[in-house]
Design an enzyme around this catalytic site. Sequence first.
Site, PDB file in Angstrom:
ATOM      1  N   VAL A 104       0.872  -1.169   0.000  1.00  0.00           N
ATOM      2  CA  VAL A 104       0.000   0.000   0.000  1.00  0.00           C
ATOM      3  C   VAL A 104       0.908   1.218   0.000  1.00  0.00           C
ATOM      4  O   VAL A 104       1.893   1.256   0.745  1.00  0.00           O
ATOM      5  CB  VAL A 104      -0.901   0.023   1.251  1.00  0.00           C
ATOM      6  CG1 VAL A 104      -1.794   1.262   1.250  1.00  0.00           C
ATOM      7  CG2 VAL A 104      -1.742  -1.247   1.344  1.00  0.00           C
ATOM      8  N   CYS A 105       0.599   2.191  -0.851  1.00  0.00           N
ATOM      9  CA  CYS A 105       1.337   3.462  -0.834  1.00  0.00           C
ATOM     10  C   CYS A 105       2.828   3.204  -1.076  1.00  0.00           C
ATOM     11  O   CYS A 105       3.184   2.353  -1.904  1.00  0.00           O
ATOM     12  CB  CYS A 105       1.053   4.164   0.509  1.00  0.00           C
ATOM     13  SG  CYS A 105       1.467   5.919   0.582  1.00  0.00           S
ATOM     14  N   THR A 106       3.694   3.878  -0.343  1.00  0.00           N
ATOM     15  CA  THR A 106       5.132   3.705  -0.548  1.00  0.00           C
ATOM     16  C   THR A 106       5.659   2.366  -0.027  1.00  0.00           C
ATOM     17  O   THR A 106       6.862   2.108  -0.104  1.00  0.00           O
ATOM     18  CB  THR A 106       5.906   4.851   0.136  1.00  0.00           C
ATOM     19  OG1 THR A 106       5.446   4.941   1.491  1.00  0.00           O
ATOM     20  CG2 THR A 106       5.675   6.174  -0.563  1.00  0.00           C
ATOM     21  N   THR A 124       2.268   3.323  -6.553  1.00  0.00           N
ATOM     22  CA  THR A 124       2.612   3.783  -5.202  1.00  0.00           C
ATOM     23  C   THR A 124       1.893   5.120  -4.978  1.00  0.00           C
ATOM     24  O   THR A 124       1.076   5.533  -5.807  1.00  0.00           O
ATOM     25  CB  THR A 124       4.147   3.939  -5.053  1.00  0.00           C
ATOM     26  OG1 THR A 124       4.458   4.174  -3.676  1.00  0.00           O
ATOM     27  CG2 THR A 124       4.695   5.091  -5.884  1.00  0.00           C
TER      28      THR A 124
END
Lengths: 230, 230
Positions: A104-106, A124
């Site tokens: 998830v995300c970075t 990302t």
Amino acid sequence: MKTIAFVLYPGLTPLDLIGPLQVLASLRHADPSFEATVVAESLDPVHSDIPLSLTAERTFDDVPAPYALVVPGGQAGTLRALTNERLLDYVRSAAARAEVTASVCTGSLILGAAGLLEGREATTHWSFLEALRAFGAMPVSRRWVDEGKILTAAGVAAGIDMALHLAARFTSEDVAKFLQFGIEYDPEPPFGGLDWSATPRELFTTMATASIREELSGAPELGARLAAHL
Amino acid sequence: MKTIAFVLYPGLTPLDLIGPLQVLASLRHADPSFEATVVAESLDPVHSDIPLSLTAERTFDDVPAPYALVVPGGQAGTLRALTNERLLDYVRSAAARAEVTASVCTGSLILGAAGLLEGREATTHWSFLEALRAFGAMPVSRRWVDEGKILTAAGVAAGIDMALHLAARFTSEDVAKFLQFGIEYDPEPPFGGLDWSATPRELFTTMATASIREELSGAPELGARLAAHL
């Protein structure tokens, strides 16, 4: 038992972890062969990027071969995690046997640092999208990118969308819709979705650049590779 | 300093707390007169309804008069909280002085038990909506209901929408939109929003009834009042 292990590490963004965990922890109500857990290096409380500490249920050693792995992201804490060999070793060895390794995300930068994104499409947080190239990945601006063994989601809240997709992939669309009723996910952002023509890119790039310089001072080569793509 | 205090208690649904906290903790970047914190009875780790414990930053006594209060919900843990006098006392006394007291999901039942919803419009998780009548409130099926001093949100994920509304109310729409970029909240539920014609109402009512019987066995009159409206 099919264990979905969520990775907890210092400084992460809790919503990256809790969003999909709140969805997938209920999967067992529909299919008791699934369980969700949170794993960390130890069972001590771990600080985060908001005024709240989180404590895992199990250690990395307790769950060497999960069915699925979910790696949340964050800001400074995630950049520091890119040089955390204990964490990267766990992600690498769990991913080698898992049905799917998700981020998830970075969190996708962690997958990249573990060598899992080479030659793959991935996504990302929008502000770090191009930085995925530092790990040989092909950045894609999409809510989530499902490459089979590797599944990456966009920033923070995208983890909820990705988790519903994953629930459907593991079981069925009906089960995913049932889980969606549980968290009453019927989004109504007060000012609508994001207006991508008004992205505060400059501010985010400035913050990210400063953060990379500070958190990756011990790994200047990696820091330079990431910063080059911001 | 304008302190936004999030209430942590045993058994709660973490996404109710983390969703709005992740939004409002960043408010200080736009307006340094705001801070967000998490308060609980003690600084010990608190279990939740998912395999993760959370630790508050401050105690109730540390933050007697927050600018705003946010009360998350949950399932069994929230029903138990309805008879937790220490928690209800804190919510009541903080609310008396706060600019706004907000709830997410069944957190509104806690506001109700604290006597804050009498004669007001309010909302909660869809499966408990009518139960708000047990506290003299008028249930409204809306994503959030802003009555000024009292602000209630629908189930779990609605806390994110409510937090963006609150950020705009406290500062400006531009700030709220900036925070929305931070958490990349551009929802894309894989199967669309909820289909309210296909609500799994019977199953949720059965679970809620069983939970009320079990968790409120020591307060049978309250349990009966709640169950009567499911």
